[in-house]
Design a protein around this motif. Structure first.
Motif, short mmCIF file in Angstrom:
data_model
loop_
_atom_site.label_atom_id
_atom_site.label_comp_id
_atom_site.label_asym_id
_atom_site.label_seq_id
_atom_site.Cartn_x
_atom_site.Cartn_y
_atom_site.Cartn_z
N VAL A 102 6.38 2.85 15.41
CA VAL A 102 5.22 3.65 15.02
C VAL A 102 4.36 2.84 14.04
N SER A 103 3.06 2.83 14.29
CA SER A 103 2.12 2.13 13.42
C SER A 103 1.32 3.15 12.61
N ILE A 104 1.23 2.90 11.30
CA ILE A 104 0.36 3.69 10.43
C ILE A 104 -0.59 2.74 9.72
N HIS A 105 -1.88 2.98 9.89
CA HIS A 105 -2.84 2.20 9.11
C HIS A 105 -3.93 3.11 8.56
N LEU A 106 -4.49 2.69 7.44
CA LEU A 106 -5.64 3.35 6.85
C LEU A 106 -6.89 2.59 7.24
N THR A 107 -7.93 3.31 7.56
CA THR A 107 -9.25 2.71 7.73
C THR A 107 -10.15 3.25 6.62
N LEU A 108 -10.63 2.33 5.80
CA LEU A 108 -11.59 2.69 4.76
C LEU A 108 -12.98 2.42 5.32
N GLY A 109 -13.73 3.47 5.55
CA GLY A 109 -15.08 3.33 6.11
C GLY A 109 -16.10 3.21 4.99
N TYR A 165 0.81 -1.23 0.00
CA TYR A 165 0.00 0.00 0.00
C TYR A 165 0.84 1.27 0.00
N SER A 166 2.14 1.15 -0.28
CA SER A 166 3.00 2.32 -0.20
C SER A 166 2.65 3.38 -1.24
N ASP A 167 1.95 2.99 -2.32
CA ASP A 167 1.53 3.99 -3.30
C ASP A 167 0.37 4.83 -2.80
N LEU A 168 -0.34 4.32 -1.80
CA LEU A 168 -1.50 5.04 -1.26
C LEU A 168 -1.12 6.01 -0.16
N PHE A 169 -0.20 5.58 0.72
CA PHE A 169 0.08 6.40 1.90
C PHE A 169 1.42 5.97 2.49
N THR A 178 -8.18 14.96 0.86
CA THR A 178 -6.93 15.72 0.99
C THR A 178 -5.70 15.04 0.40
N TRP A 179 -5.77 13.77 0.05
CA TRP A 179 -4.58 13.06 -0.45
C TRP A 179 -4.97 12.34 -1.75
N ALA A 180 -4.41 12.81 -2.87
CA ALA A 180 -4.88 12.40 -4.19
C ALA A 180 -4.88 10.89 -4.43
N PRO A 181 -3.83 10.14 -4.06
CA PRO A 181 -3.89 8.70 -4.32
C PRO A 181 -5.06 8.02 -3.62
N GLY A 233 5.99 9.66 5.01
CA GLY A 233 6.25 10.95 4.37
C GLY A 233 4.97 11.71 4.08
N ALA A 234 3.92 10.99 3.70
CA ALA A 234 2.63 11.63 3.46
C ALA A 234 2.08 12.24 4.75
N VAL A 235 2.24 11.52 5.85
CA VAL A 235 1.78 12.03 7.14
C VAL A 235 2.48 13.35 7.46
N ASP A 236 3.80 13.37 7.35
CA ASP A 236 4.55 14.59 7.68
C ASP A 236 4.15 15.75 6.76
N GLN A 237 3.97 15.46 5.47
CA GLN A 237 3.59 16.53 4.54
C GLN A 237 2.22 17.10 4.89
N LEU A 238 1.27 16.24 5.17
CA LEU A 238 -0.07 16.72 5.49
C LEU A 238 -0.08 17.54 6.78
N LEU A 239 0.70 17.14 7.76
CA LEU A 239 0.69 17.82 9.05
C LEU A 239 1.47 19.13 9.04
N SER A 240 2.47 19.23 8.19
CA SER A 240 3.36 20.40 8.29
C SER A 240 3.33 21.34 7.09
N GLU A 241 2.81 20.89 5.95
CA GLU A 241 2.94 21.71 4.74
C GLU A 241 1.61 22.05 4.06
N ARG A 242 0.52 21.43 4.43
CA ARG A 242 -0.72 21.61 3.69
C ARG A 242 -1.69 22.62 4.30
N GLY A 243 -1.36 23.14 5.46
CA GLY A 243 -2.24 24.13 6.09
C GLY A 243 -3.59 23.56 6.47
N LEU A 244 -3.65 22.28 6.87
CA LEU A 244 -4.92 21.67 7.23
C LEU A 244 -5.49 22.29 8.50
#
Length: 401
Positions: A236-243, A50-54, A124-127, A57-68
């Motif tokens: 550190v654990s990173i998982h996606l939940t698709l609801g 699933y590395s193409d999805l998330f 917020t994340w294109a992939p 690095g994606a976490v850090d970009q969203l938290l620090s560069e996207r102005g969320l």
């Protein structure tokens, strides 16, 4: 070119065919539908990379560069959600925003054991936007995506259940999942686990039906109502939940009732006041029950159901500047395609989509069928007037080279 209207589909349906089987489960989709959908959990080891999805690095970009801003983020620790003010701040010069994410505050909370929850990643994340749209088209139910980033040996939430089905995709690290069967099967959206805290706690104290550690590439399917709690292991654990926001028979009943009540509003006898001094209501209730039954028999929930479904997912992205440039530069050789995830439907000479409807001249129906069949077309194949109209309406978009 003649195309049967029963064959007309959003191109996302074709592009998304096999998304679940290819990336989430290792059994045929019909088997999943018969044996697991809405009824039984399913664990799939090594479902996909699933590395193409998330990623981290994606976490850090969203938290620090996207102005969320909130509510695109929440944080939790030891079963409790942290107050927003503990990880947000003002946006600084030139903005009047007071709830922008503060990466320093987030870091400190995370380092202290709090779980980061990135919400609505399908926005917020294109992939993930593309993936969830394709999966939703395939399943026939809207899909959202959240990411859970948990420090080592920590858990963000206590045992609970969700009011939607989920696919859990382990991205990085590992997490132990403890699963129990439902205390309230098939909960509706307004029946959260907090209404049954005691029953949930009692069930969670019993023997689990699944106690396992998910590693990168593993996928876990849980029907709504199944109890679960998860704890990160040694990293550190990173998982996606698709609801999966399930459509239900109850939702159809709601549409029937709404249509029936709308019909009763047109009945003078039902709008009339009850007599002065009315003492008993048995006769009134009997009359209303008969009228309501007749209205339900005549009700047609389909139009409202379709409208509601169209509002539950968003169409694929449209760039306003690219759209204007394509419209201004339109020539017979301009390459176009149907905008994705529109849920289009051709009803006679009316084209329904998530972004509105168009009434077409009879001569344009064949062009609409061609557009809805999918693929890249040049404007000349559709007719310049029709091409200009669907571009302006945001139904067609310029095709990428």
């Amino acid at each position: 070119m003649s195309i049967s209207r029963s064959d007309l589909r959003d191109p996302g349906a074709t592009a998304g065919a096999g998304v679940a089987s290819a990336r989430l489960i290792d059994i045929p989709l019909p088997t999943f539908a018969d044996e697991h959908w809405g009824s039984r959990a399913l664990l799939t080891r090594g479902a996909d990379d699933y590395s193409d999805l998330f990623s981290a690095g994606a976490v850090d970009q969203l938290l620090s560069e996207r102005g969320l801003r909130t509510p695109f983020l929440r944080m939790a620790k030891d079963g409790s959600t942290l107050p927003e003010r503990s990880f947000t701040a003002g946006a600084g010069v030139g903005a009047t925003i007071t709830d922008q994410l503060d990466d320093t505050a987030i870091w400190r909370q995370f380092a202290d054991g709090a779980t980061i929850v990135l919400q609505a990643l399908h926005r917020t994340w294109a992939p993930i936007t593309d993936f969830t749209a394709r999966l939703g088209t395939e399943l026939g139910h809207p899909v959202q995506a959240n990411a859970y980033v948990t420090p080592p040996q920590n858990r963000g939430f206590d045992d609970h259940y969700d009011v939607h089905d989920v696919f859990v995709l382990q991205i990085e690290g590992s997490k132990r999942w403890i699963i129990h069967e439902p205390v309230h099967p098939d909960p509706l959206r307004d029946q959260p686990w907090t209404d049954r805290r005691e029953a949930v706690a009692d069930a969670a104290a019993g023997e689990p039906v699944i106690d396992t550690v998910l590693g990168p590439g593993d996928c876990l399917y849980l029907p709504r109502g199944w109890l679960h709690a998860a704890q990160a292991q040694g990293a550190v654990s990173i998982h996606l939940t698709l609801g999966i926001h399930n459509w239900t028979r109850y939702a159809v009943a709601e549409q029937l009732a709404q249509d029936a009540l709308a019909r009763l509003r047109q009945e003078p006898d039902l709008r009339a006041s009850l007599p002065l001094g009315v003492d008993g209501t048995d006769e009134v209730v009997d009359q209303v029950r008969k009228a309501l039954t007749a209205a339900v028999e005549q009700a047609d929930p389909e139009p409202a159901f379709r409208r509601t479904r169209r509002t539950q997912a968003r169409p694929a992205a449209l760039g306003p500047l690219a759209q204007l440039a394509a419209l201004d530069a339109l020539t017979p050789q301009t390459a176009l395609r149907l905008r994705g995830n529109l849920a289009p439907r051709l009803d006679g000479t009316r084209l329904h989509t998530r972004v509105g409807w168009l009434d077409l001249p009879a001569d344009d129906v064949a062009a609409a069928e061609l557009l809805l069949a999918g693929g890249v077309l040049v404007a000349d194949e559709l007719g310049l007037d029709f091409a200009r109209r669907v571009l302006r309406a945001g139904i067609a978009i310029p095709a990428r080279p």
